[in-house]
Design an enzyme around this catalytic site. Structure first.
Site, PDB file in Angstrom:
ATOM      1  N   LYS A 279     -10.395  -7.391   6.982  1.00 53.32           N
ATOM      2  CA  LYS A 279      -9.338  -6.623   7.837  1.00 53.32           C
ATOM      3  C   LYS A 279      -9.838  -7.516   9.446  1.00 53.32           C
ATOM      4  O   LYS A 279     -10.797  -7.363   9.511  1.00 53.32           O
ATOM      5  CB  LYS A 279      -9.262  -5.644   8.282  1.00 53.32           C
ATOM      6  CG  LYS A 279      -8.363  -4.756   6.896  1.00 53.32           C
ATOM      7  CD  LYS A 279      -8.233  -3.576   7.675  1.00 53.32           C
ATOM      8  CE  LYS A 279      -7.899  -2.639   5.461  1.00 53.32           C
ATOM      9  NZ  LYS A 279      -7.344  -1.076   6.088  1.00 53.32           N
TER      10      LYS A 279
ATOM     11  N   ASP B 129     -14.499  -1.425   2.366  1.00 52.29           N
ATOM     12  CA  ASP B 129     -13.563  -2.503   4.060  1.00 52.29           C
ATOM     13  C   ASP B 129     -14.267  -1.471   4.709  1.00 52.29           C
ATOM     14  O   ASP B 129     -14.755  -3.120   5.230  1.00 52.29           O
ATOM     15  CB  ASP B 129     -12.385  -1.236   3.434  1.00 52.29           C
ATOM     16  CG  ASP B 129     -11.464  -1.382   4.520  1.00 52.29           C
ATOM     17  OD1 ASP B 129     -11.948  -2.126   5.231  1.00 52.29           O
ATOM     18  OD2 ASP B 129     -10.088  -0.405   4.418  1.00 52.29           O
TER      19      ASP B 129
ATOM     20  N   SER C 254       0.702  -0.937   0.267  1.00 51.28           N
ATOM     21  CA  SER C 254       0.026   0.062  -0.229  1.00 51.28           C
ATOM     22  C   SER C 254       0.740   1.246   0.538  1.00 51.28           C
ATOM     23  O   SER C 254       1.859   1.404   0.739  1.00 51.28           O
ATOM     24  CB  SER C 254      -0.847  -0.234   1.300  1.00 51.28           C
ATOM     25  OG  SER C 254      -1.579   1.086   1.102  1.00 51.28           O
TER      26      SER C 254
ATOM     27  N   ASP D  54      -7.748   2.974  -3.807  1.00 55.71           N
ATOM     28  CA  ASP D  54      -8.336   3.008  -2.050  1.00 55.71           C
ATOM     29  C   ASP D  54      -8.428   4.010  -1.695  1.00 55.71           C
ATOM     30  O   ASP D  54      -7.565   6.062  -1.304  1.00 55.71           O
ATOM     31  CB  ASP D  54      -7.569   2.471  -0.909  1.00 55.71           C
ATOM     32  CG  ASP D  54      -8.008   2.354   0.421  1.00 55.71           C
ATOM     33  OD1 ASP D  54      -9.187   2.139   0.967  1.00 55.71           O
ATOM     34  OD2 ASP D  54      -7.523   1.694   1.622  1.00 55.71           O
TER      35      ASP D  54
ATOM     36  N   ILE E  44      -0.790  -1.602   9.203  1.00 54.19           N
ATOM     37  CA  ILE E  44       0.352  -1.571   9.729  1.00 54.19           C
ATOM     38  C   ILE E  44       0.697  -2.134  10.893  1.00 54.19           C
ATOM     39  O   ILE E  44       1.322  -2.031  11.885  1.00 54.19           O
ATOM     40  CB  ILE E  44       0.776  -0.458   9.588  1.00 54.19           C
ATOM     41  CG1 ILE E  44       0.517   0.223   8.805  1.00 54.19           C
ATOM     42  CG2 ILE E  44       1.816   0.229  10.063  1.00 54.19           C
ATOM     43  CD1 ILE E  44       0.895   2.633   8.422  1.00 54.19           C
TER      44      ILE E  44
ATOM     45  N   GLU F  48     -11.256   0.602  -3.571  1.00 55.32           N
ATOM     46  CA  GLU F  48     -11.706   0.293  -2.889  1.00 55.32           C
ATOM     47  C   GLU F  48     -12.036   1.368  -1.489  1.00 55.32           C
ATOM     48  O   GLU F  48     -12.146   2.850  -1.601  1.00 55.32           O
ATOM     49  CB  GLU F  48     -10.014  -0.151  -1.342  1.00 55.32           C
ATOM     50  CG  GLU F  48     -10.774  -0.727   0.061  1.00 55.32           C
ATOM     51  CD  GLU F  48      -9.351  -1.232   0.400  1.00 55.32           C
ATOM     52  OE1 GLU F  48      -9.292  -1.454   1.979  1.00 55.32           O
ATOM     53  OE2 GLU F  48      -7.741  -1.136   0.058  1.00 55.32           O
TER      54      GLU F  48
ATOM     55  N   LYS G 209      -0.875  -0.531  -4.193  1.00 52.51           N
ATOM     56  CA  LYS G 209      -2.248   0.086  -4.041  1.00 52.51           C
ATOM     57  C   LYS G 209      -2.079   1.238  -3.605  1.00 52.51           C
ATOM     58  O   LYS G 209      -0.818   1.445  -2.788  1.00 52.51           O
ATOM     59  CB  LYS G 209      -3.181  -0.802  -2.850  1.00 52.51           C
ATOM     60  CG  LYS G 209      -3.807  -0.495  -2.214  1.00 52.51           C
ATOM     61  CD  LYS G 209      -4.530  -0.410  -1.189  1.00 52.51           C
ATOM     62  CE  LYS G 209      -4.880  -0.960  -0.125  1.00 52.51           C
ATOM     63  NZ  LYS G 209      -5.501  -1.085   1.158  1.00 52.51           N
ATOM     64  N   LEU G 210      -2.719   1.848  -4.342  1.00 59.24           N
ATOM     65  CA  LEU G 210      -2.808   3.594  -4.456  1.00 59.24           C
ATOM     66  C   LEU G 210      -3.455   4.516  -3.596  1.00 59.24           C
ATOM     67  O   LEU G 210      -4.811   3.802  -4.176  1.00 59.24           O
ATOM     68  CB  LEU G 210      -2.555   4.544  -5.983  1.00 59.24           C
ATOM     69  CG  LEU G 210      -1.011   3.555  -6.269  1.00 59.24           C
ATOM     70  CD1 LEU G 210      -1.728   4.699  -8.122  1.00 59.24           C
ATOM     71  CD2 LEU G 210       0.197   3.854  -6.428  1.00 59.24           C
ATOM     72  N   LYS G 211      -3.328   4.647  -2.525  1.00 56.18           N
ATOM     73  CA  LYS G 211      -3.932   5.851  -1.622  1.00 56.18           C
ATOM     74  C   LYS G 211      -4.476   6.862  -2.600  1.00 56.18           C
ATOM     75  O   LYS G 211      -3.346   7.504  -3.447  1.00 56.18           O
ATOM     76  CB  LYS G 211      -3.527   6.001  -0.402  1.00 56.18           C
ATOM     77  CG  LYS G 211      -3.593   4.886   0.802  1.00 56.18           C
ATOM     78  CD  LYS G 211      -4.655   4.464   1.027  1.00 56.18           C
ATOM     79  CE  LYS G 211      -4.208   3.479   2.378  1.00 56.18           C
ATOM     80  NZ  LYS G 211      -5.276   2.652   3.135  1.00 56.18           N
TER      81      LYS G 211
ATOM     82  N   GLY H  44      -4.691  -4.465   5.947  1.00 60.91           N
ATOM     83  CA  GLY H  44      -3.907  -4.619   6.934  1.00 60.91           C
ATOM     84  C   GLY H  44      -3.335  -3.624   7.402  1.00 60.91           C
ATOM     85  O   GLY H  44      -4.530  -2.558   6.766  1.00 60.91           O
TER      86      GLY H  44
ATOM     87  N   ASN I   3     -10.465   4.978   0.806  1.00 62.80           N
ATOM     88  CA  ASN I   3     -10.772   5.808   2.799  1.00 62.80           C
ATOM     89  C   ASN I   3     -11.780   6.725   2.892  1.00 62.80           C
ATOM     90  O   ASN I   3     -11.870   7.435   3.629  1.00 62.80           O
ATOM     91  CB  ASN I   3      -9.823   6.280   3.546  1.00 62.80           C
ATOM     92  CG  ASN I   3      -8.524   4.905   3.392  1.00 62.80           C
ATOM     93  OD1 ASN I   3      -8.002   4.951   3.371  1.00 62.80           O
ATOM     94  ND2 ASN I   3      -9.281   4.298   4.133  1.00 62.80           N
TER      95      ASN I   3
END
Length: 367
Positions: free
Chosen positions: A262, A238, A135, A188, A292, A213, A161-163, A290, A190
């Site tokens: 998760k 997610d 990520s 992603d 972290i 995501e 995976k790019l935020k 994940g 968020n």
């Protein structure tokens, strides 16, 4: 097996570089570890809360409080003897799934260590190793991002995976595609967008992404179903998936065609397995997200990611992706994959000297 008590331990783990998402920037992890002590063995669990309630309503100080004031006394009163009963005992307490997951994982680890069985075997593993995804957070510039992505691909990561967030999305994906071609790529958000951004998010369709995501707020499941009618890129949920029940509802509504599991977010690895089984029955691919984690949480995630329904690379990166020093022996990637631990329980334990050095607080709560 008799549980004698729980040790709640805080450890401070600096990150190798800042990790920025739409809900904030992390430069270090204040990790809450739970050690279950029984008359047969000890076990470890990792609570994946953040310091502030920005990813979910939970936060680390709150997790400590709810464990001490409510969860551990309830487990003591019930006289729990195995991990499978923890979910039922704690069911009257609403939410706080990450705290519940940490306690359940610690007891399950102790139980399996005592019986000489591995976490992976208990969950239903079918693979000896799993492909690694990475990520990549939001950065100061596109060139900086491209350098980071190139470095991860050179290391052997199988998926990027790019935020993303408004203002850091289409042009970023285009730049990565132009530089690196047909690499496995997903994004992603968020929860950074609204349904009003549907036409904008549809501009991601030409880039052949694995998925987008959690583009909308976690409670907007119907909004995701509407968004899925506008964009061709598969929608992955997610934050919206907190249990097998919410996963079933999202699938039925057409709000998701991929699920990120998760374990902390859904209340533990036993519930994560239920979501896996549900998704597999409906032909929905899943992957392991994940938070972290340290090597303890990473070991458990690897076990989960080795189940048959995990057909997409997850966020199970090597220890060195985030930490120069892990609290367990480091997980090192080979040919883009990480080996699934096979020893009793999680198959790993903290390195005592490193754990002591990074520990900031310890509290013993008897049962």
């Amino acid at each position: 097996m008799k549980v004698e008590g729980f040790e709640l331990r805080r450890v401070a783990m600096p990150l190798v570089s800042p990790f920025r998402t739409s809900f904030g920037t992390q430069t270090a992890r204040d990790i809450l570890l739970v050690r279950a002590v029984t008359d047969a063995a000890e076990g470890w669990g990792e609570c994946v809360t953040l310091p502030d309630p920005v990813y979910s309503p939970e936060y680390t100080d709150g997790a400590v409080d709810v464990m001490k004031r409510f969860f551990i006394p309830a487990l003591a009163a019930a006289g729990i003897a195995d991990a499978t009963s923890i979910g039922e005992v704690l069911k009257p307490f609403k939410a706080h799934r990450m705290a519940k997951a940490a306690l359940e994982t610690a007891v399950l680890d102790a139980e399996l260590r005592a019986e000489g069985r591995s976490f992976a075997r208990e969950l239903g593993s079918v693979h000896d190793s799993v492909p690694c995804g990475v990520s990549v957070g939001i950065m100061e510039s596109v060139p900086q991002l491209l350098d980071a992505v190139g470095g991860y691909l050179d290391e052997g990561y199988a998926r990027i995976k790019l935020k993303i967030e408004p203002g850091w999305d289409i042009q970023v994906v285009r730049a990565v595609r132009e530089r690196f071609g047909d690499v496995l790529l997903q994004v992603d958000a968020n929860t950074a967008y609204t349904l009003g951004d549907a036409r904008h998010l549809a501009k991601l369709d030409p880039f052949d992404l694995l998925l987008i995501e959690q583009p909308l707020e976690e409670e907007d499941v119907l909004g995701h179903a509407e968004l899925a009618k506008v964009v061709k890129t598969p929608i992955c949920l997610d934050e919206s998936i907190t249990s097998a029940q919410t996963a079933a509802a999202a699938i039925r509504l057409g709000a998701t065609s991929v699920i990120n599991i998760k374990p902390g977010r859904v209340g533990g690895y036993l519930e994560a397995r239920r979501i896996h089984d549900l998704a597999t029955a409906h032909g929905i691919p899943v992957w392991c997200g994940g938070m972290i984690e340290s090597g303890l949480g990473r070991a458990a995630n690897l076990a989960l990611a080795s189940l048959p329904g995990f057909t997409l690379p997850g966020d199970v990166s090597a220890s060195g992706r985030f930490y120069e020093t892990d609290i367990t022996e480091p997980f090192v990637m080979r040919d883009g994959r990480l080996d699934v631990p096979t020893g009793p329980g999680l198959g790993v334990t903290p390195v005592a000297a490193i754990l002591d050095e990074l520990t900031t607080a310890v509290e013993w709560v008897p049962v």
